[in-house]
Design a protein around this motif. Structure first.
Motif, PDB file in Angstrom:
ATOM      1  N   TYR A   1       0.856  -1.188   0.000  1.00 52.14           N
ATOM      2  CA  TYR A   1       0.000   0.000   0.000  1.00 52.14           C
ATOM      3  C   TYR A   1       0.888   1.232   0.000  1.00 52.14           C
ATOM      4  O   TYR A   1       1.832   1.337   0.794  1.00 52.14           O
ATOM      5  CB  TYR A   1      -0.899   0.012   1.239  1.00 52.14           C
ATOM      6  CG  TYR A   1      -1.750   1.258   1.343  1.00 52.14           C
ATOM      7  CD1 TYR A   1      -2.893   1.409   0.564  1.00 52.14           C
ATOM      8  CD2 TYR A   1      -1.380   2.301   2.182  1.00 52.14           C
ATOM      9  CE1 TYR A   1      -3.667   2.550   0.638  1.00 52.14           C
ATOM     10  CE2 TYR A   1      -2.148   3.454   2.260  1.00 52.14           C
ATOM     11  CZ  TYR A   1      -3.289   3.568   1.477  1.00 52.14           C
ATOM     12  OH  TYR A   1      -4.043   4.710   1.550  1.00 52.14           O
TER      13      TYR A   1
ATOM     14  N   VAL B   1       1.303   5.062   0.790  1.00 52.61           N
ATOM     15  CA  VAL B   1       0.673   6.059   1.659  1.00 52.61           C
ATOM     16  C   VAL B   1       0.336   7.322   0.869  1.00 52.61           C
ATOM     17  O   VAL B   1       1.151   7.839   0.116  1.00 52.61           O
ATOM     18  CB  VAL B   1       1.605   6.411   2.830  1.00 52.61           C
ATOM     19  CG1 VAL B   1       0.977   7.485   3.709  1.00 52.61           C
ATOM     20  CG2 VAL B   1       1.914   5.164   3.646  1.00 52.61           C
ATOM     21  N   ARG B   2      -0.901   7.793   1.075  1.00 51.34           N
ATOM     22  CA  ARG B   2      -1.348   9.024   0.426  1.00 51.34           C
ATOM     23  C   ARG B   2      -1.323  10.179   1.425  1.00 51.34           C
ATOM     24  O   ARG B   2      -1.376   9.947   2.637  1.00 51.34           O
ATOM     25  CB  ARG B   2      -2.770   8.843  -0.114  1.00 51.34           C
ATOM     26  CG  ARG B   2      -2.867   7.817  -1.231  1.00 51.34           C
ATOM     27  CD  ARG B   2      -4.301   7.564  -1.625  1.00 51.34           C
ATOM     28  NE  ARG B   2      -5.060   6.974  -0.526  1.00 51.34           N
ATOM     29  CZ  ARG B   2      -6.327   6.615  -0.614  1.00 51.34           C
ATOM     30  NH1 ARG B   2      -6.995   6.813  -1.730  1.00 51.34           N
ATOM     31  NH2 ARG B   2      -6.949   6.083   0.424  1.00 51.34           N
TER      32      ARG B   2
ATOM     33  N   ASP C   1      -3.069  10.332   5.099  1.00 53.64           N
ATOM     34  CA  ASP C   1      -3.275   9.001   5.672  1.00 53.64           C
ATOM     35  C   ASP C   1      -2.692   8.906   7.083  1.00 53.64           C
ATOM     36  O   ASP C   1      -1.712   9.588   7.420  1.00 53.64           O
ATOM     37  CB  ASP C   1      -2.591   7.927   4.801  1.00 53.64           C
ATOM     38  CG  ASP C   1      -3.486   7.484   3.645  1.00 53.64           C
ATOM     39  OD1 ASP C   1      -4.654   7.894   3.612  1.00 53.64           O
ATOM     40  OD2 ASP C   1      -2.998   6.742   2.785  1.00 53.64           O
ATOM     41  N   ASN C   2      -3.247   8.013   7.894  1.00 61.13           N
ATOM     42  CA  ASN C   2      -2.616   7.610   9.150  1.00 61.13           C
ATOM     43  C   ASN C   2      -2.827   6.113   9.322  1.00 61.13           C
ATOM     44  O   ASN C   2      -3.630   5.492   8.620  1.00 61.13           O
ATOM     45  CB  ASN C   2      -3.172   8.403  10.345  1.00 61.13           C
ATOM     46  CG  ASN C   2      -4.663   8.220  10.534  1.00 61.13           C
ATOM     47  OD1 ASN C   2      -5.154   7.099  10.630  1.00 61.13           O
ATOM     48  ND2 ASN C   2      -5.405   9.332  10.577  1.00 61.13           N
TER      49      ASN C   2
ATOM     50  N   GLN D   1      -6.456   4.767   9.879  1.00 64.79           N
ATOM     51  CA  GLN D   1      -7.290   4.714   8.675  1.00 64.79           C
ATOM     52  C   GLN D   1      -6.905   3.534   7.792  1.00 64.79           C
ATOM     53  O   GLN D   1      -7.762   2.799   7.293  1.00 64.79           O
ATOM     54  CB  GLN D   1      -7.143   6.013   7.885  1.00 64.79           C
ATOM     55  CG  GLN D   1      -7.709   7.238   8.583  1.00 64.79           C
ATOM     56  CD  GLN D   1      -7.345   8.515   7.862  1.00 64.79           C
ATOM     57  OE1 GLN D   1      -6.338   8.571   7.159  1.00 64.79           O
ATOM     58  NE2 GLN D   1      -8.150   9.557   8.035  1.00 64.79           N
ATOM     59  N   ILE D   2      -5.589   3.348   7.577  1.00 63.43           N
ATOM     60  CA  ILE D   2      -5.111   2.281   6.699  1.00 63.43           C
ATOM     61  C   ILE D   2      -5.499   0.916   7.271  1.00 63.43           C
ATOM     62  O   ILE D   2      -5.941   0.025   6.548  1.00 63.43           O
ATOM     63  CB  ILE D   2      -3.587   2.388   6.511  1.00 63.43           C
ATOM     64  CG1 ILE D   2      -3.238   3.711   5.803  1.00 63.43           C
ATOM     65  CG2 ILE D   2      -3.049   1.210   5.707  1.00 63.43           C
ATOM     66  CD1 ILE D   2      -1.751   4.024   5.795  1.00 63.43           C
TER      67      ILE D   2
ATOM     68  N   VAL E   1      -9.267   0.271   6.728  1.00 62.86           N
ATOM     69  CA  VAL E   1      -9.607  -0.028   5.332  1.00 62.86           C
ATOM     70  C   VAL E   1      -9.244  -1.459   4.975  1.00 62.86           C
ATOM     71  O   VAL E   1      -9.971  -2.146   4.255  1.00 62.86           O
ATOM     72  CB  VAL E   1      -8.888   0.963   4.389  1.00 62.86           C
ATOM     73  CG1 VAL E   1      -8.988   0.498   2.939  1.00 62.86           C
ATOM     74  CG2 VAL E   1      -9.498   2.348   4.524  1.00 62.86           C
ATOM     75  N   HIS E   2      -8.111  -1.955   5.507  1.00 61.83           N
ATOM     76  CA  HIS E   2      -7.629  -3.289   5.136  1.00 61.83           C
ATOM     77  C   HIS E   2      -8.073  -4.384   6.112  1.00 61.83           C
ATOM     78  O   HIS E   2      -7.700  -5.556   5.947  1.00 61.83           O
ATOM     79  CB  HIS E   2      -6.101  -3.290   5.029  1.00 61.83           C
ATOM     80  CG  HIS E   2      -5.587  -2.491   3.870  1.00 61.83           C
ATOM     81  ND1 HIS E   2      -5.343  -1.137   3.958  1.00 61.83           N
ATOM     82  CD2 HIS E   2      -5.308  -2.855   2.594  1.00 61.83           C
ATOM     83  CE1 HIS E   2      -4.913  -0.704   2.785  1.00 61.83           C
ATOM     84  NE2 HIS E   2      -4.870  -1.707   1.948  1.00 61.83           N
TER      85      HIS E   2
ATOM     86  N   ALA F   1       3.889  10.439   3.071  1.00 59.79           N
ATOM     87  CA  ALA F   1       3.262  10.255   1.761  1.00 59.79           C
ATOM     88  C   ALA F   1       4.243   9.546   0.825  1.00 59.79           C
ATOM     89  O   ALA F   1       5.457   9.792   0.872  1.00 59.79           O
ATOM     90  CB  ALA F   1       2.846  11.599   1.168  1.00 59.79           C
TER      91      ALA F   1
ATOM     92  N   THR G   1     -12.614   8.996  16.079  1.00 55.99           N
ATOM     93  CA  THR G   1     -12.095  10.210  15.440  1.00 55.99           C
ATOM     94  C   THR G   1     -12.449  11.428  16.274  1.00 55.99           C
ATOM     95  O   THR G   1     -13.301  11.371  17.164  1.00 55.99           O
ATOM     96  CB  THR G   1     -12.673  10.377  14.028  1.00 55.99           C
ATOM     97  OG1 THR G   1     -14.086  10.640  14.138  1.00 55.99           O
ATOM     98  CG2 THR G   1     -12.448   9.134  13.177  1.00 55.99           C
TER      99      THR G   1
END
Length: 499
Positions: A374, A376-377, A380-381, A384-385, A388-389, A409, A475
């Motif tokens: 993956y 990183v965008r 991102d943290n 979150q990653i 998602v996964h 990033a 959050t």
């Protein structure tokens, strides 16, 4: 005839001036009408889609001060370090007083927690008291701050420099986050740099980018006795902003009221006493024995990376809330005995002592998973990653050998995901079986203790962001919604619902 000509010319001039005035008035009317029409055509901002900061800007009065006033105020500040005013400094002053007023308010709320500690060590090493503002530039008065380059703590030491100045770092403790020890180390480091350059601006620049880069900039500027602004063009880009930021922070903190910047949440350092630890200890158990919140205990000891100390711990001065002093005085040895980690159950010990079985289980799991990368965008943290996964933050850290939560990033992260041919039901069953082996059966009904853990008591130095980071899956916006908060202001002792 002459008199007639004179009056004719005079009348013509008056007529011309009247015509010009009438035309100008008409133009002004047209301009004002056009501007009014444009403002009507322009869509008004919808408050429902604005952030808290944008809403604040709509209603908050932000004074604008001319350069002469800013410069005069800087001249009035009695400081032992230079406070030069120029367009670079003005740009940074506008950042702290106009564009990011929220940051300045946060620093005002935190200064009483950390400045007394800084002032003690500045006095110890006979240094200018205004050096304390450098920690705002470095970390925003956050002992847990970590940069992309691996700098950690209120004074942002990298590993090598931290070790050079006696800050221990291992899997349990990172003294770069110990406010007292890291401040003492930072003052020694800055004192040494001042002895080298004889100039506080150059000493601060070297603290940021290293003496090697400062010396290189001096050589490029022609050598000899040079000041910061003489070598300014030859310094790294970040360092060129570093000293102007320091001047701007000092100005913003001292003249915040003149810019209509106030904080409604002033924090103060919590009172504490010391408990000498010479054994392994579980901080959750210790907190329960002392009738204090575990997070309050960890907030007093930010250098502790996990909620435990190892068997090898010797003469460790653990800070505990002052209200626990009476309990410790009554029976300290019993409290420490009760706070010792629980031995592993016999079943778990058997698994631990059977590496072949453990390896087989791991290989079986890996057979049903495949490795993905993956990238990183921005924004991102790890939380979150992981969400998602469908994995945990701890797994992401383990797979990518990450010590902290800092990512950049474009950084590549390895993520294990279910293989396409693997059946999700079987994976779920395998995970359930592994959990059954790893821990004894427990009731599925949540206990009152579990429910209590969703109520968080705000500690000195807390922000909504740091609280959200310590509680995966929550959050800042969720905390605000659950507690009906209009903004991000919180106070020590305040109770927050986290779920």
């Amino acid at each position: 005839m002459t008199q007639f000509k004179f009056f004719t010319v005079l009348a013509a001039l008056v007529g011309s001036m009247w015509a010009i005035h009438a035309q100008a008035s008409a133009n002004n009317v047209r301009f004002e009408r056009s501007a009014a029409e444009d403002s009507l055509k322009k869509p008004k901002p919808n408050p429902a889609f604005l952030t808290d900061d944008e809403l604040a800007l709509l209603v908050e009065h932000i004074p604008y001060e001319p350069d002469e006033v800013i410069q005069d105020r800087l001249n009035c500040i009695e400081a032992d370090i230079p406070l030069v005013f120029n367009k670079f400094v003005r740009n940074h002053i506008d950042y702290f007083t106009v564009r990011n007023r929220k940051y300045t308010r946060t620093m005002i709320s935190r200064e009483n927690v950390y400045f007394p500690i800084y002032e003690k060590y500045l006095k110890k090493y006979n240094m200018p008291q205004d050096i304390k503002y450098l920690s705002i530039v470095e970390s925003g008065l956050n002992p847990k701050a970590a940069s992309w380059a691996g700098a950690v703590g209120p004074w942002q030491f990298i590993k090598t420099t931290g070790k050079e100045y006696g800050l221990n770092q291992d899997q349990h403790i990172d003294e770069r986050m110990d406010v007292e020890k890291s401040t003492d180390a930072a003052m020694r480091f800055l004192s040494r740099l001042y002895r080298i350059y004889g100039d506080w601006e150059l000493a601060m620049a070297a603290y940021n980018c290293g003496p090697g880069n400062v010396n290189k900039a001096i050589r490029k500027a022609g050598g000899g006795q040079k000041g910061f602004w003489e070598i300014f063009p030859y310094l790294p880009k970040e360092t060129r902003s570093y000293v102007p930021s320091m001047t701007a922070v000092i100005y913003a903190m001292k003249y915040a009221p003149e810019h209509n910047i106030f904080s409604d949440s002033i924090l103060y350092a919590a009172d504490y006493t010391h408990l000498e630890v010479n054994q392994a200890i579980d901080l959750n158990k210790l907190a329960a024995e002392l009738h204090v919140d575990t997070l309050a205990l960890l907030a007093l000891n930010p250098e502790i990376k996990k909620a435990s100390l190892p068997e090898t711990t010797r003469k460790y001065k653990l800070r505990v809330p002052a209200q626990a002093a009476k309990l410790l005085a009554l029976d300290q040895s019993c409290i420490l005995l009760a706070a010792a980690p629980t031995p592993l159950p016999a079943k778990q010990q058997l698994i631990t002592e059977s590496p072949i079985l453990l390896a087989s289980a791991e290989n079986s799991r890996k057979d049903s998973l495949e490795q993905k990368t993956y990238i990183v965008r921005p924004g991102d943290n790890l939380t979150q990653i992981a969400r998602v996964h469908g994995v945990t933050v701890a797994e992401l850290k383990e797979w990518n050998q990450l010590e902290g939560a800092t990512i950049m990033a474009q950084q590549k992260l390895l993520v294990w995901q279910p293989a396409k041919e693997a059946a999700p039901v079987m994976l779920a069953s395998a995970k359930a079986l592994a959990n059954d082996k790893a821990k004894p059966a427990a009731s599925k009904t949540p206990t009152s203790k579990a429910l209590r853990e969703r109520i968080y008591h705000v500690q000195p130095g807390d922000t909504l962001w740091t609280i959200s980071q310590r509680h995966d899956g929550v959050t800042v916006e969720q905390i605000k919604k659950l507690n009906k908060l209009k903004d991000s202001a919180i106070k020590p002792g305040q109770q927050l619902i986290l779920g």
